[in-house]
Design a protein around this motif. Structure first.
Motif, PDB file in Angstrom:
ATOM      1  N   VAL A  67       0.848  -1.194   0.000  1.00  0.00           N
ATOM      2  CA  VAL A  67       0.000   0.000   0.000  1.00  0.00           C
ATOM      3  C   VAL A  67       0.884   1.244   0.000  1.00  0.00           C
ATOM      4  O   VAL A  67       2.084   1.179   0.271  1.00  0.00           O
ATOM      5  CB  VAL A  67      -0.942   0.036   1.222  1.00  0.00           C
ATOM      6  CG1 VAL A  67      -1.888  -1.137   1.167  1.00  0.00           C
ATOM      7  CG2 VAL A  67      -0.145   0.026   2.522  1.00  0.00           C
ATOM      8  N   PRO A 127      -7.397  -0.008   1.303  1.00  0.00           N
ATOM      9  CA  PRO A 127      -6.732   0.822   0.296  1.00  0.00           C
ATOM     10  C   PRO A 127      -6.840   0.137  -1.068  1.00  0.00           C
ATOM     11  O   PRO A 127      -6.496  -1.043  -1.203  1.00  0.00           O
ATOM     12  CB  PRO A 127      -5.274   0.885   0.778  1.00  0.00           C
ATOM     13  CG  PRO A 127      -5.318   0.495   2.215  1.00  0.00           C
ATOM     14  CD  PRO A 127      -6.456  -0.450   2.358  1.00  0.00           C
ATOM     15  N   ALA A 175      -3.707  -1.564  -2.904  1.00  0.00           N
ATOM     16  CA  ALA A 175      -2.957  -2.686  -2.327  1.00  0.00           C
ATOM     17  C   ALA A 175      -2.530  -3.664  -3.425  1.00  0.00           C
ATOM     18  O   ALA A 175      -3.332  -4.028  -4.287  1.00  0.00           O
ATOM     19  CB  ALA A 175      -3.803  -3.396  -1.284  1.00  0.00           C
TER      20      ALA A 175
END
Lengths: 473, 498
Positions: free
Chosen positions: A189, A231, A234
């Motif tokens: 991330v 997120p 990722a």
């Protein structure tokens, strides 16, 4: 938003990334090469050929030893990853982190970029391993939700079996979400979620709104996995069921991440159900326990930002120019540069820092002219400007032990030390020695003449490649 | 091959593409110094100013690079350029263990006698002594070998004490009591009201320059150690106006005497601490009786104050490349089990780090006692002891040891609190401590400190251990991936163990 891929592209463009194209086995060898790279200030190291699914990359948020490098800054890569621009100064970066603001997330996508592939065997990912072949997890996040609120927390761990991750996480996270729980573990991330997770769950904080903290640091894009907000950038997402477990005796001997010094930790197992990856996933990792690793860089900045915010909000004025936990000192040493408001202020300042952090028990106080980009010179002041008899101040041996140093691990009390390398405000000006620098050692006429004569003295050929002309002109 | 003269050394630099000739006129008045400082800061070539009035100047000729500060010291000794830190140390130590007696040559065979001026012909101002920093008290010769005899024996001391030019016949010499030559002056010559014969040898061959900054024990013939470093005898030649002998290959020799009870104001000066040091103070007066020199002499100088932080200069590099190995040898000779003793790379002279296998507190205390009461009592304020596997020249490693292993409660030892002698150069001294003194020693006594940053085993088991060969293979992978070769000085199994 600066995804890991975009960040690596930029690093490649500026010559700060090397690709290792020869075959390096993820079992032991990748971590070994990464250790050497971080230890010796090498560029970010991307392993293109490791036989696993992922391409490991190390040093993504780390940086050079400031003693050894005059033109690289340890925090450069983090500032770049936060989109703060190539000219971002150290102080600007600290001030940015010290805002500690939450923002709404504007960018919510429907579909995760990572897609479910294969059987969910963690070993097939090809994560770097320890010498005993255990895949390591670092620089990732635990994603967990409670009552409609998702939080992200720092993790450190390893594969216990092919479908079980054993992770160390902040104890307060486990208490907050209550185990067992459905979770995601995300790897690869961007840096804002990593920093926000540290700000939310270490240093005594219990701040679940980590995604919003991340949005306060940089643009972040999120999507959903189950009921969780993850997120969207990722590179790898591992979904499963988390259970708290008793940590085993052997885990105490494993290298820990820097953030684990700053909070109580708990051990959890994640029983893996699915593994989703992007196309040719890239996974940042850090060889824990080595000098200059990414986790140390991140935690040093997060701790510094906390101290900077608290100290400068303490007196009604903001005398502190900058604070630094140099990564070279592994969280065990703090430097502060400040205007000395009155005689004894340096004592007050050092003890305030000791009150606000239990990581270190040594503080070096520098005057306000000190440059945060020249660690060598800052430390030099410790040796030449602090009187060895008068300015090395030890407390009574009643202080609690600090977390980062390796002595007094039995929690016995001891002393703290601050070193006063500032001028005594009571001294007359005539006793205060001016620094020797290029700017102070020569008059403006000499410098102007030098610039005019740059070419005829042959300095253009000699120094242009180094960018000196620009700097001094 | 060891360079047998400054000129030969500069030729070698040029062959290596490491000498920057400047034929345009350059002023000795700050300009030469400014160019030198710029090149120092950038680890760039050594500047040779070929057009500075009557002589040439060379700025910081022995300054190493920030990454490998010993590199040009090694070049002057004819050692391979790719020596690792450890290999360099051991090579210098081996040479120092084998001193070689000097030989005397005739005036006709001595390059430094190509031009001879004595009597009324002598004029110091014929030469372009540089004005180094704005704010300095005057123009200086600060990279030379001062030759001075013991009046009661055959011993002659070589040392380096900056000299500020006052006029055509006189200068003042920074003599700080407590050092070898100043002690001879203050406690022998001046007490007897006798002038001290002196020769200031400017631009001597590298081995001589190096020896003059080392802590050669009192009574030992420094020329023999220079011969050891050179691996052949140093050639000496008698002076014209006194009984001293000087290195024959010097670029320029200032003969004269330091007068008893005569003082001239000296300083301030941008000193090795990186600060402009003041206030102006009285120092002994040197009166010139003769000058001999080579035709078109080359006068080296050092931009002091720049060898701190990220930059090197000649004295900081010599501290690492010359004094470091010498101190390591000294401690080993005294019976201490020392892996390496090295100056803190960016703070020369004030602090040293010592790595050792034996780390019990009494052993470290004994070693600190030996150091502080013999050669370390004046300029050196701090010693840090680290484990044998910590590289003392790597500041990151030493700072890490300091942060993680030096317990404020148990490992910081103020040594001789308010009992230690003190030179008056330290900028931290209070106005009272600096005082107004006559003998070059501070009125005040002070403390020294040593720090035990050894691990005592605590926590080190938790650190990853590395097989040297595996580390070497990992470094080779990085090298093949394109890491700059200059970054890869660590590709050396021997180095990897440090």
């Amino acid at each position: 938003m600066t995804t890991v891929r975009r960040h690596l592209d930029r690093l490649r463009e500026t010559g700060d990334l090397i690709s290792v194209t020869e075959r390096v086995h993820w079992e032991g060898a990748v971590a070994e090469v990464a250790s050497e790279a971080t230890r010796h200030n090498c560029p970010v190291t991307l392993f293109e050929n490791t036989s696993g699914t992922v391409r490991p990359v190390s040093g993504v948020y780390g940086g050079a030893d400031q003693f050894a490098s005059a033109d690289q800054r340890p925090w450069q890569r983090i500032a770049q990853a936060l989109d703060l621009g190539p000219e971002c100064s150290y102080t600007e970066l600290i001030e940015h982190l010290a805002r500690w603001e939450t923002s709404d997330i504007d960018d919510v996508t429907d579909e995760p970029a990572a897609t479910v592939r294969g059987s969910g065997d963690i070993y097939s990912l090809g994560l770097p391993t320890t010498s005993d072949g255990t895949p390591l997890v670092s620089l990732g996040l635990l994603v967990v939700e409670r009552d409609g609120v998702t939080t992200w927390a720092p993790i450190r761990g390893r594969a216990q079996r092919s479908q079980t991750l054993r992770l160390s996480v902040p104890e307060s996270v486990v208490e907050w979400c209550t185990s067992p729980a459905d979770v995601s573990v995300v790897l690869g991330v961007s840096v804002a979620p990593l920093i926000a997770a540290l700000q939310g769950w270490t240093q005594g904080q219990t701040t679940p709104s980590v995604p919003n903290l991340a949005a306060g640091l940089a643009d972040v894009s999120v999507t959903t996995a189950g009921s969780r907000t993850v997120p969207s950038d990722a590179e790898v997402r591992i979904d499963g069921r988390m259970n708290a477990v008793e940590s085993s005796a052997t885990e105490g001997t494993e290298p820990r991440a820097a953030w684990e010094l700053t909070c109580e930790t708990a051990t959890v197992d994640v029983n893996v159900e699915t593994v989703a990856v992007r196309e040719d996933p890239i996974v940042p990792f850090t060889p824990l326990g080595e000098p200059l690793t990414d986790d140390i860089h991140l935690m040093c900045l997060v701790e510094t930002a906390k101290l900077f915010r608290r100290v400068n909000n303490y007196w009604g004025v903001s005398p502190v120019e900058w604070i630094q936990l140099p990564v070279e000192g592994r969280l065990g040493f703090c430097i502060v540069s400040s205007e000395i408001l009155y005689a004894g202020f340096e004592w007050q300042l050092a003890n305030t820092l000791f009150s606000f952090s239990d990581l270190f028990d040594k503080v070096l106080v520098l005057d306000e002219q000190a440059d945060p980009t020249n660690l060598a010179r800052a430390i030099d002041d410790m040796w030449v400007k602090a009187h060895p008899a008068n300015d090395w101040i030890f407390s009574e041996p009643n202080a609690s032990s600090a977390a980062a140093p390796l002595y007094r691990s039995d929690d016995e009390n001891g002393s703290r030390l601050y070193i006063n390398a500032t001028w005594d405000p009571r001294w007359n000006e005539e006793y205060i020695a001016p620094r020797v620098t290029f700017e102070t050692a020569f008059s403006e006429n000499v410098l102007e003449s030098l610039i005019e004569r740059w070419e005829e003295l042959g300095l253009d050929d000699l120094l242009d490649e180094r960018g000196v002309s620009t700097d001094h002109e | 091959m060891t360079a047998s003269s400054l000129r030969q050394y500069l030729q070698t630099l040029e062959t290596n593409g490491d000498l920057h000739r400047i034929s345009e006129p350059v002023s000795w008045n700050l300009e030469a110094s400014a160019v030198t400082m710029l090149l120092n800061e950038e680890d760039s070539a050594v500047p040779l100013f070929e057009n500075v009035d009557s002589a040439r100047l060379v700025g910081d000729p022995y300054r190493g690079t920030q990454r490998r500060p010993w590199e040009r010291i090694a070049l002057g000794l004819g050692l391979p350029s790719d020596l690792s830190y450890r290999e360099f140390y051991e090579a210098v130590i081996e040479r120092l263990k084998n001193p070689i007696e000097p030989v005397t040559v005739s005036t006709d065979d001595a390059p430094c006698k190509e031009e001879i001026q004595t009597g009324d012909d002598v004029d110091l101002l014929d030469f372009p002594w540089p004005y180094i920093h704005a704010g300095d008290g005057g123009r200086y010769s600060n990279l030379h070998t001062l030759v001075a005899p013991d009046p009661d024996s055959e011993w002659v001391d070589w040392s380096n004490h900056r000299t500020m030019i006052h006029d055509g016949e006189t200068s003042s010499v920074l003599l700080l009591a407590g050092e070898q030559t100043p002690n001879l002056y203050y406690y022998k010559y001046e007490k007897r009201d006798e002038p001290m014969p002196v020769a200031i040898t400017v631009g001597a061959e590298p081995a001589v320059q190096y020896t003059s900054v080392m802590w050669i024990p009192t009574g030992r013939n420094e020329a023999e150690y220079a011969g050891g470093l050179k691996q052949e005898p140093v050639e000496l030649v008698p002076c014209e106006t006194n009984d001293l002998s000087v290195p024959a290959t010097a670029e320029l020799v200032i003969e004269g005497e330091i007068l008893p009870n005569e003082r001239r104001d000296e300083g301030p000066f941008g000193d090795y601490f990186g600060y402009m040091h003041g206030p102006r103070r009285s120092m002994p007066l040197f009166r010139v009786t003769g000058i001999t020199h080579q035709t078109d002499p080359i006068l080296p100088f050092c931009v002091e104050g720049t060898g701190v932080g990220h930059s090197e200069n000649t004295t900081s590099s010599m501290e690492i490349g010359c004094v470091g190995p010498d101190a390591t040898l000294g401690l080993r000779t005294a019976g201490f089990d020392v892996e390496c003793c090295a100056p803190w790379k960016s703070t020369p002279r004030t602090i040293y780090a010592i790595s050792t296998e034996k780390t019990n507190p009494s052993y470290l205390h004994d070693m600190a006692n030996f150091i502080f009461t013999t050669w370390g009592m004046l300029h050196v304020d701090f010693f840090i002891f680290v484990d044998a596997d910590v590289n003392p020249l790597n500041q990151r490693e030493v700072l890490e040891a300091l942060a993680l292993h030096a317990d404020p409660d148990a490992d910081f030892h103020q040594f001789g609190v308010e009992t230690m002698p003190k030179v008056p150069l330290n900028i931290y001294q209070t106005p009272t401590e600096k005082g107004d003194i006559q003998t070059g020693t501070s009125k005040a006594k002070t403390a020294k400190a040593y720090i035990d940053a050894t691990s005592d085993g605590a926590g080190r088991e938790a650190q990853p251990t590395h097989d040297v060969e595996r580390r070497y293979r990992a470094q080779k992978i990085l090298e093949r991936a394109g890491v700059e070769s200059s970054e890869l000085s660590f590709v050396d199994p021997g180095e990897a163990t440090q």
